[in-house]
Each structure stands twice: as C-alpha cells, then as structure tokens.
Write an enzyme that holds these catalytic residues in place. Structure first.
Site, short mmCIF file in Angstrom:
data_model
loop_
_atom_site.label_atom_id
_atom_site.label_comp_id
_atom_site.label_asym_id
_atom_site.label_seq_id
_atom_site.Cartn_x
_atom_site.Cartn_y
_atom_site.Cartn_z
N GLU A 135 0.71 -1.32 -0.06
CA GLU A 135 -0.05 -0.03 0.04
C GLU A 135 0.91 1.33 -0.05
O GLU A 135 0.74 2.28 -0.68
CB GLU A 135 -0.95 -0.09 1.19
CG GLU A 135 -1.83 1.10 1.19
CD GLU A 135 -2.70 1.24 2.36
OE1 GLU A 135 -3.19 0.23 2.97
OE2 GLU A 135 -2.88 2.36 3.04
N THR A 173 -3.30 2.80 5.57
CA THR A 173 -4.67 2.40 6.16
C THR A 173 -4.77 1.27 7.24
O THR A 173 -5.76 1.45 8.23
CB THR A 173 -5.85 2.15 5.07
OG1 THR A 173 -5.38 0.93 4.87
CG2 THR A 173 -6.00 3.24 4.02
N SER A 276 -8.54 -9.26 6.47
CA SER A 276 -8.50 -10.13 5.25
C SER A 276 -8.92 -11.63 5.16
O SER A 276 -8.61 -12.51 4.62
CB SER A 276 -7.07 -9.98 4.50
OG SER A 276 -6.11 -10.04 5.56
#
Ligand code: 0CH
Ligand code: SF4
Length: 337
Positions: A135, A173, A276
């Site tokens: 990310e 995030t 996840s």
C-alpha cells in the site's frame, strides 16, 4: 453449550467486529465475478488480499497471482489488489496491452487522492507506514518527489523538509492507531506547523478491530488472532492485544497451527481475525477450542459496521472495449470454465 463452564470457568471472548472489511469483501468478490464473467485465467497483481486461504481458494478457481505487471501475457486481464497501485503500474498495464480491473479499496484511493492534492499544492508529505508494504509503495508512487516515508517514531529524527510551514502527514490505512499517534506527536514536536489529513487515513475497519481486541486483551490471558504473516492489520492486532494486557498473543493462519501448550493455565482466550480473513477460519479455531473445554463463547462488541462498497466499475458496467475484444479472441463465450 459449555456445561463444563461452571466448574472450569473456561471461556472464549470473541471480538466484534473481526474479519472481512468492506474493501476486502469487495476485492474478493471482484475476482470471483471476473472469473465468472470473463473466464479463467484472471491475473491478479499481488495477493488480492494478504490471506493465504483466500489466495489458495482463488487459485483453484483460476486466478493467477503475479508480483509484476510484466509477468502477465499480453492481451489478458489483470486485476489490481485491494492495497492499491502506483500510477506507473497503470502505465505498465497499458504498455502490455492488458485490460485492467482495479480492486483498490476506495479508502486507499482516498489517501492516494489526498497525496495528489497536497503534492499539487507543493507540500512535503510525510507518509506514515511500513517500508516495503504494497500500500505504501502505491501511495508513494502518486507523488514520489513530494513523499517521504516515516516508519514509526524512531524514523522522525532523520526527516528533513523544505518548508516546515508546509508539511502534512498521511498514513497507511492498516496501522496501529496508538503507534501512529506516537509518531504524529514526535513529528509535531519537530514540525509544529504539521497539518493532519482531512479525515482519518487509518480506516474504520482497522480502528474497530483494534478497539475490540483492546477490550478483550484486558481480560484474556491468551489472544489468538487469525490472519496471515504478511497481513499488516492482522499483525497489529497481536501487538494491540499484548499492549492491552494479554500475557500472550499469536497470529495463526489455521487452527492447526495452534499449540496446545498455549492453553496452559489459561482461563479466558480471546479470538479475533484480521480484515482479510474469511469467517470459516475463525469457526475452525472456535471448534478447536471447544473440543478442549473452551466452548463457552461471549461476544466482545466494540462497534457496529454496516459499510458496503459497490464493485469495481469495470465489473459493474457492460464490457469495456478491451475486455470485449479479449472475449472475442477467446471465442466469444462470456462464462468460461
Ligand atoms: O493489512 P494489510 O494492508 O497488510 O492487508 P490485508 O491483510 O490484505 O487486509 C486488507 C487491507 C487492504 C488494504 O487496506
Ligand atoms: Fe479498505 Fe480498510 Fe479494508 Fe483496507 S482495511 S481494504 S482500507 S476497509
């Protein structure tokens, strides 16, 4: 349930919320939809989400995971993972004549847009995040010349900016909320003019999962976090549990990885899972615990979640030209095997 409970006092605290966030749900469904609509193979650049079981399951259905865009043969479909990609990756895909489906979480895209906006206003951007994480690579790629990575409070000493009155921090995030605030405090001490992001970059799901595990960590001697080793948000849950007071906390992909000795002298076991992680893996852990006398399950509820994201636009609208051409090349049949 738990007829033994009264005598042993053994119990499980189950975190809520846990498991799939809206961005992961959307990304996993997107791969499944793409396989249905266009047929196998569907190439996915990077693990769609950082979970071993999810990746293995999608591989069986015909997804092929690659690390580099160049590994995808010309004329195929490539999906981008929930973690997002740098603009240069879109260019690589165009060069390789690939049709793209972007499963970047909208909340990651939000951070990308903030980065672009502050870079356009010529700010120095201090991106708090873990070096090498997918990310962070994607977000940094939006404005490499304006962005510096700050990987924790110990990185602050080495940060230099052009104009201390024109500095903003943004973040990955999936970070630890508390550690990020420590980093921000250290940055503010060094740069009092530092501006904060317009809204939280650490997403609602990351925050809520940490809140719940914090609550349970105060009571549970052992916390089991279901999640993969490369899952940043799952790893943070282990750290947060320990900081909250649990004697031990472990990350496991599957129930089979739990060591019986972890239960020695433990009355209360906390269970949670990363953003996840499919719920079936948590169910297996609860079953494993139940067989060993921890059958009494109590919910520790820290927040309600109801957010849902619509699918990537490429899967919502009718076939894009490039995907249509691709299907024609495959013989025109929509639903492949
Ligand atoms: O926690 P990280 O970012 O490592 O990723 P994950 O485990 O795939 O969870 C979903 C988050 C995706 C991007 O925010
Ligand atoms: Fe999106 Fe947050 Fe889930 Fe990441 S963890 S995919 S930012 S909702």
């Amino acid at each position: 349930m738990g007829s033994m409970t009264a005598s042993t006092g053994r119990r499980v605290l189950l975190a809520a919320p846990r498991g799939y966030c809206a961005g992961v749900d959307r990304a996993v469904i997107a791969v499944e939809k793409a396989l249905e609509q266009y047929g196998a193979p569907i190439y996915v650049r990077h693990e769609i989400v950082h979970n071993k079981y999810v990746v293995q399951t999608l591989e069986k259905k015909g997804a092929i995971f690659v690390e580099r865009t160049e590994e995808v043969p010309e004329g195929n479909i490539v999906m981008f993972s929930a973690h997002g990609v740098a603009p240069v990756v879109h260019e690589e895909a165009a060069r390789g004549r690939l049709a793209t489906i972007d499963a970047t979480c909208p909340l990651v895209t939000k951070v990308h847009k903030e980065a672009v906006r502050y870079a356009n206003d010529d700010y120095d951007i201090l991106l708090i995040g873990h070096e090498g994480h997918e990310e962070v690579i994607g977000t940094s790629g939006e404005a490499p010349e304006h962005i510096q990575l700050v990987d924790g409070p110990e990185d602050v000493a080495k940060i230099e900016v052009r104009d201390p009155e024109k500095v903003v921090w943004l973040s990955q995030t999936t970070l630890s909320v508390d550690e990020t605030m420590e980093t921000v405090d250290a940055l503010k001490t060094k740069f009092p003019g530092l501006i904060s992001p317009p809204s939280d970059d650490i997403c609602y799901a990351t925050q809520n999962r940490q809140l719940a595990v914090k609550q349970m960590g105060a009571e549970a001697e052992l916390v089991i976090v279901v999640g993969s080793r490369n899952s940043s948000n799952s790893k943070r849950l282990v750290e947060v549990a320990k900081l909250a007071g649990s004697r031990a906390a472990y990350l496991v992909d599957f129930a089979a990885e739990i060591d019986e000795s972890w239960l020695d002298g433990v009355t209360t076991v906390g269970v949670t899972s990363g953003a996840s992680v499919p719920e079936v893996l948590v169910e297996e852990v609860l079953e494993w615990l139940s067989v060993r006398g921890y059958g009494d399950v109590e919910l520790v509820k820290a927040a309600e979640e109801s957010i849902i994201f619509s699918l990537p636009k490429e899967l919502r609208r009718d076939l894009r030209d490039e995907a249509a051409a691709l299907m024609a090349a495959r013989g025109g049949s929509g639903a492949g095997e």
